[in-house]
Motif scaffolding. Structure first.
Motif, mmCIF file in Angstrom:
data_model
loop_
_atom_site.group_PDB
_atom_site.id
_atom_site.type_symbol
_atom_site.label_atom_id
_atom_site.label_comp_id
_atom_site.label_asym_id
_atom_site.label_seq_id
_atom_site.Cartn_x
_atom_site.Cartn_y
_atom_site.Cartn_z
ATOM 1 N N ILE A 122 0.865 -1.183 0.000
ATOM 2 C CA ILE A 122 0.000 0.000 0.000
ATOM 3 C C ILE A 122 0.897 1.228 0.000
ATOM 4 N N ARG A 123 0.468 2.279 -0.707
ATOM 5 C CA ARG A 123 1.237 3.530 -0.756
ATOM 6 C C ARG A 123 0.360 4.699 -0.331
ATOM 7 N N VAL A 124 0.874 5.488 0.600
ATOM 8 C CA VAL A 124 0.227 6.734 1.010
ATOM 9 C C VAL A 124 1.220 7.856 0.737
ATOM 10 N N ALA A 125 0.773 8.902 0.059
ATOM 11 C CA ALA A 125 1.668 9.992 -0.320
ATOM 12 C C ALA A 125 1.249 11.293 0.352
ATOM 13 N N SER A 126 2.241 12.102 0.722
ATOM 14 C CA SER A 126 1.957 13.452 1.199
ATOM 15 C C SER A 126 1.729 14.368 0.001
ATOM 16 N N GLU A 127 1.088 15.491 0.245
ATOM 17 C CA GLU A 127 0.707 16.397 -0.837
ATOM 18 C C GLU A 127 1.899 16.897 -1.646
ATOM 19 N N ASN A 128 3.075 16.927 -1.036
ATOM 20 C CA ASN A 128 4.263 17.445 -1.725
ATOM 21 C C ASN A 128 5.012 16.375 -2.508
ATOM 22 N N ALA A 129 4.472 15.165 -2.556
ATOM 23 C CA ALA A 129 5.178 14.061 -3.218
ATOM 24 C C ALA A 129 5.253 14.273 -4.729
ATOM 25 N N LYS A 130 6.362 13.874 -5.293
ATOM 26 C CA LYS A 130 6.564 13.835 -6.740
ATOM 27 C C LYS A 130 7.088 12.444 -7.075
ATOM 28 N N LEU A 131 6.446 11.776 -8.021
ATOM 29 C CA LEU A 131 6.776 10.394 -8.311
ATOM 30 C C LEU A 131 7.116 10.236 -9.783
ATOM 31 N N GLY A 132 8.158 9.424 -10.065
ATOM 32 C CA GLY A 132 8.517 9.204 -11.451
ATOM 33 C C GLY A 132 9.648 8.213 -11.617
ATOM 34 N N LEU A 133 9.819 7.770 -12.857
ATOM 35 C CA LEU A 133 10.894 6.853 -13.218
ATOM 36 C C LEU A 133 11.721 7.518 -14.326
ATOM 37 N N PRO A 134 12.781 8.253 -13.970
ATOM 38 C CA PRO A 134 13.525 9.057 -14.945
ATOM 39 C C PRO A 134 14.701 8.342 -15.608
ATOM 40 N N GLU A 135 14.760 7.019 -15.516
ATOM 41 C CA GLU A 135 15.964 6.292 -15.926
ATOM 42 C C GLU A 135 16.359 6.477 -17.385
ATOM 43 N N VAL A 136 15.382 6.666 -18.293
ATOM 44 C CA VAL A 136 15.747 6.791 -19.712
ATOM 45 C C VAL A 136 16.612 8.027 -19.956
ATOM 46 N N GLY A 137 16.533 9.001 -19.058
ATOM 47 C CA GLY A 137 17.387 10.168 -19.172
ATOM 48 C C GLY A 137 18.838 9.877 -18.853
ATOM 49 N N LEU A 138 19.099 8.689 -18.298
ATOM 50 C CA LEU A 138 20.462 8.234 -18.017
ATOM 51 C C LEU A 138 20.904 7.160 -19.014
ATOM 52 N N GLY A 139 20.040 6.887 -19.986
ATOM 53 C CA GLY A 139 20.356 5.808 -20.925
ATOM 54 C C GLY A 139 20.028 4.442 -20.365
ATOM 55 N N LEU A 140 19.145 4.391 -19.363
ATOM 56 C CA LEU A 140 18.756 3.135 -18.718
ATOM 57 C C LEU A 140 17.250 2.976 -18.755
ATOM 58 N N ILE A 141 16.768 1.864 -18.227
ATOM 59 C CA ILE A 141 15.358 1.692 -17.919
ATOM 60 C C ILE A 141 15.283 1.314 -16.433
#
Length: 260
Positions: A122-141
């Motif tokens: 289960i995931r609970v997030a605070s209002e200031n949370a930012k979520l993402g998967l930025p790996e392609v910007g490093l040449g990865l997945i």
């Protein structure tokens, strides 16, 4: 185990695991992953712990990713071992935990940090949370289960968009997508996680473990989810908790489950 990168404590049957590297935005290095492995084993083996809440130290980040400096020079085989070890020792270990694990997502949950949150039940997030998967910007997945778990949670098309663009989403957007269960203020984040956990902890522990196994089986090609559900359902009939639960229901009283 003596912890340096995480803090671990038990209160009222909840094991609190805090990634304790605020100066590095709680980035996951190899030592932090080793300590997380130990903490999850502690959850499994400590009869005083009914479930765990994982969070990051400070208001800025849950976990802002992996420590890139550790693998910047890796080759193919080293990269494969890095991902495989992560899957086996931390992320799959959390997902398959027979005891519930909740992620309290405060601030940035990026890359390996979002993968850690997605491995939790289960995931609970605070209002200031930012979520993402930025790996392609490093040449990865994503290499710690992100391609699979994000797709399970938000669907193929949105997972492809988020991974290929490397876009971050807000807490409210994540809730709309099904990526997080609840959004709270930062001050109320831990209280909301505790509220959910305490609802779970008064239920039958062996039935909770069976539910986790049956639901996880839905996403494993090697297992038939319906067959696993049937087997887990049947197993519950052999527990003392089943007898206590049904008797309490018939007697119109609160059940006192012992995890037996």
């Amino acid at each position: 185990m003596q912890y340096e990168n995480i803090k671990v404590e038990i209160q009222n049957r909840i094991l609190y695991i805090t990634i304790n590297r605020a100066a590095k935005l709680n980035a996951l290095n190899k030592y932090t992953l080793l300590e997380l492995n130990s903490a999850i084993h502690e959850l499994h083996n400590n009869s005083q712990a009914g479930g765990a809440i994982i969070t990051g130290d400070g208001p800025k980040a849950f976990v802002a990713g992996a420590d890139i400096s550790e693998f910047a020079d890796f080759d193919i085989e080293q990269g494969k071992l890095l991902a495989k070890d992560g899957h086996n020792t931390v992320f799959n270990l959390i997902e398959n935990s027979p005891k519930p694990v909740i992620a309290a997502v405060n601030g940035f949950a990026l890359g390996g940090g979002l993968e850690l949150a997605m491995a939790c039940h289960i995931r609970v997030a605070s209002e200031n949370a930012k979520l993402g998967l930025p790996e392609v910007g490093l040449g990865l997945i994503p290499g710690y289960g992100g391609t699979q778990r994000l797709t399970q949670l938000v669907g193929k098309a949105k997972a492809l968009e988020l991974i290929m663009t490397a876009d971050m989403v807000t807490a409210e957007e994540a809730k709309t997508l099904g990526l997080v269960n609840h959004v709270t203020t930062q001050d109320d984040l831990m209280a909301k996680c505790e509220e959910i956990m305490n609802k779970i902890l008064v239920k039958a522990p062996l039935a909770i473990a069976s539910a986790i196994r049956a639901i996880n089986a839905h996403f494993k090609a090697s297992e038939g989810g319906y067959s696993v559900e049937i087997d887990e359902f049947a197993t519950c009939f052999g527990t003392e908790d089943f007898k206590e639960g049904t008797q309490a229901f018939l007697e119109k009283r609160k059940a006192n489950f012992q995890g037996k």
